[in-house]
Design a protein around this motif. Structure first.
Motif, short mmCIF file in Angstrom:
data_model
loop_
_atom_site.label_atom_id
_atom_site.label_comp_id
_atom_site.label_asym_id
_atom_site.label_seq_id
_atom_site.Cartn_x
_atom_site.Cartn_y
_atom_site.Cartn_z
N GLN A 1 0.84 -1.21 0.00
CA GLN A 1 0.00 0.00 0.00
C GLN A 1 0.87 1.25 0.00
OE1 GLN A 1 -3.29 -0.26 -0.53
NE2 GLN A 1 -3.06 1.95 -0.89
N ARG A 2 1.98 1.20 0.75
CA ARG A 2 2.85 2.38 0.84
C ARG A 2 3.48 2.72 -0.52
NH1 ARG A 2 8.21 3.43 2.00
NH2 ARG A 2 8.58 5.41 3.07
N GLN A 3 3.93 1.67 -1.22
CA GLN A 3 4.50 1.91 -2.55
C GLN A 3 3.45 2.54 -3.47
OE1 GLN A 3 7.78 1.35 -3.67
NE2 GLN A 3 8.25 0.98 -1.52
N LYS A 4 2.21 1.99 -3.38
CA LYS A 4 1.14 2.50 -4.24
C LYS A 4 0.84 3.96 -3.91
CE LYS A 4 -1.16 -1.94 -4.84
NZ LYS A 4 -2.26 -2.77 -4.37
N ASP A 5 0.82 4.27 -2.60
CA ASP A 5 0.48 5.63 -2.18
C ASP A 5 1.57 6.62 -2.55
OD1 ASP A 5 -1.82 4.62 -1.11
OD2 ASP A 5 -1.12 4.64 0.98
N LEU A 6 2.83 6.18 -2.46
CA LEU A 6 3.93 7.16 -2.58
C LEU A 6 4.64 7.18 -3.93
CD1 LEU A 6 5.68 6.82 0.92
CD2 LEU A 6 4.15 8.63 0.12
N TRP A 7 4.94 5.99 -4.48
CA TRP A 7 5.88 6.00 -5.60
C TRP A 7 5.35 5.41 -6.90
CZ3 TRP A 7 8.48 8.90 -2.60
CH2 TRP A 7 8.92 8.51 -1.33
N VAL A 8 4.31 4.59 -6.85
CA VAL A 8 3.86 3.93 -8.08
C VAL A 8 3.08 4.91 -8.96
CG1 VAL A 8 2.43 2.08 -9.05
CG2 VAL A 8 3.73 1.67 -6.95
N THR A 9 3.50 5.03 -10.20
CA THR A 9 2.69 5.74 -11.21
C THR A 9 2.45 4.73 -12.33
OG1 THR A 9 4.62 6.48 -12.47
CG2 THR A 9 3.82 7.97 -10.73
N PRO A 10 1.40 4.90 -13.12
CA PRO A 10 1.15 3.95 -14.21
C PRO A 10 2.36 3.82 -15.13
CG PRO A 10 -0.72 5.43 -13.94
CD PRO A 10 0.34 5.94 -13.02
N GLU A 11 3.03 4.95 -15.39
CA GLU A 11 4.18 4.93 -16.32
C GLU A 11 5.35 4.15 -15.70
OE1 GLU A 11 2.71 7.81 -15.15
OE2 GLU A 11 1.38 7.95 -16.89
N ALA A 12 5.65 4.43 -14.43
CA ALA A 12 6.79 3.76 -13.78
C ALA A 12 6.53 2.26 -13.67
CB ALA A 12 7.03 4.36 -12.40
N LEU A 13 5.28 1.90 -13.36
CA LEU A 13 4.95 0.48 -13.23
C LEU A 13 5.05 -0.24 -14.57
CD1 LEU A 13 4.08 -1.80 -11.40
CD2 LEU A 13 1.70 -1.07 -11.69
N ALA A 14 4.55 0.41 -15.61
CA ALA A 14 4.62 -0.19 -16.95
C ALA A 14 6.08 -0.39 -17.35
CB ALA A 14 3.89 0.68 -17.96
N ALA A 15 6.91 0.62 -17.09
CA ALA A 15 8.34 0.51 -17.45
C ALA A 15 9.00 -0.61 -16.65
CB ALA A 15 9.03 1.84 -17.18
N HIS A 16 8.62 -0.73 -15.38
CA HIS A 16 9.22 -1.78 -14.54
C HIS A 16 8.78 -3.17 -15.02
CE1 HIS A 16 11.29 -3.19 -10.97
NE2 HIS A 16 10.32 -4.08 -10.86
N LEU A 17 7.50 -3.31 -15.30
CA LEU A 17 6.99 -4.63 -15.76
C LEU A 17 7.62 -5.01 -17.10
CD1 LEU A 17 3.25 -4.52 -14.67
CD2 LEU A 17 5.04 -6.00 -13.78
#
Ligand code: NAI
Ligand SMILES: O=C(O)C(=O)C[C@H](O)C(=O)CO
Length: 254
Positions: free
Chosen positions: A194-210
């Protein structure tokens, strides 16, 4: 549903940051094995303990503590050992991956980051050795991160500590192997707490990571539980000084 490790039943397990994020999944995983779990964090965890008791019929011992205060941390470990017997599984899990610009870091921030992310890890390991030795051995699991392997920018104080945890893990494994004390690290990839989602996850960053992950699903705290149980249990008795990467297969380039 996790694998069953009969030798974890009744073991005295101490987890830093065991009431939220990955730590909460670990507490639950060890409680389900019938282990006696004590954990520290700063904020109240009564509701979490109630929930664990409902789920597992096995209540963890919550001890309020700021791990940056080594005297407090040692005091909490002593209380855990008094209640549950000598700690034979230590999981150094609590950390803080606060983002920062390198040019804005002052000495106070640096010291704060290392106090939580590295210093507490070392002194928790140091404090548990005597009891583990007397008990005939034990297992220490230190959480690091793939962050420093990825060469990510934006949190150099944290990645410095993550890298240090691996060096510390290898040195302690060598020093205490003769006492049958195993010391391993676990390096998660991006785990969507939940903390990652609240603070650092953006759709773009997640897509790039995946895109960089071989496996195309998002890692959750539950994905960390079996690897940690494995490192804690006798199943991994021949394994020490290692860093187990659980990241969905991130391809590191550059
Ligand atoms: N979530 C992720 O994507 C990744 C996490 N990790 C590592 O996994 C471990 C757990 O991470 P998360 O569950 O994501 O973190 P989190 O921030 O969700 O939970 C950390 C826990 O530590 C506690 N804590 C933090 N500072 C404390 C202090 N000064 N004193 C006492 N307790 C304190 C918090 O209260 C919380 O219970 C950390 O070591 C982190 O570096 C590594 C790679 C990725
Ligand atoms: O806190 C961490 O450590 C991470 O979140 C590591 C991740 O893989 C990450 O930072 C992805 O951008």
């Amino acid at each position: 549903m996790h694998a069953n490790y009969p030798d974890l039943k009744g073991r005295s397990v101490f987890i830093t940051g065991g009431g939220s994020g990955i730590g909460a999944a670990l507490s639950s995983g060890f409680l389900a094995q019938g282990a006696r779990v004590a954990f520290v964090q700063r904020s109240d965890a009564t509701e979490f303990c109630d929930e664990m008791e409902r789920q597992h019929g096995n209540r963890p011992l919550y001890l309020q503590c700021d791990i940056a205060n080594i005297a407090e941390l040692k005091g909490a470990m002593d209380k855990a050992a008094e209640s549950h017997g000598a700690i034979t599984v230590l999981v150094n899990n609590a950390a803080n991956d606060k983002r920062h610009k390198t040019e804005e870091v002052d000495e106070d921030f640096w010291d704060w980051a290392q106090a939580i992310n590295l210093k507490a890890y070392f002194f928790a390991c140091q404090h548990v050795i005597q009891g583990m030795r007397a008990a005939g051995g034990g297992s220490i699991v230190n959480f690091t991160s793939i962050s420093y392997m990825m060469g990510n920018a934006g949190y150099a104080a944290y990645t410095t500590a993550n890298s240090g945890i691996n060096g510390m893990t290898r040195s302690l494994a060598r020093e205490f192997g003769p006492d049958n004390i195993r010391v391993n690290a676990i390096a998660p990839g991006w785990v969507l707490t939940q903390r990652q989602k609240d603070l650092w996850v953006t759709p773009e960053a997640l897509a790039a990571h995946l895109d960089r992950q071989c496996l195309k699903f998002e890692l959750s705290p539950e994905d960390m539980v079996d690897p940690v149980l494995f490192l804690a249990a006798k199943t991994s008795r021949g394994m020490t000084g290692q860093s187990l990467v659980v990241d969905g297969g991130v391809v590191v380039t550059g």
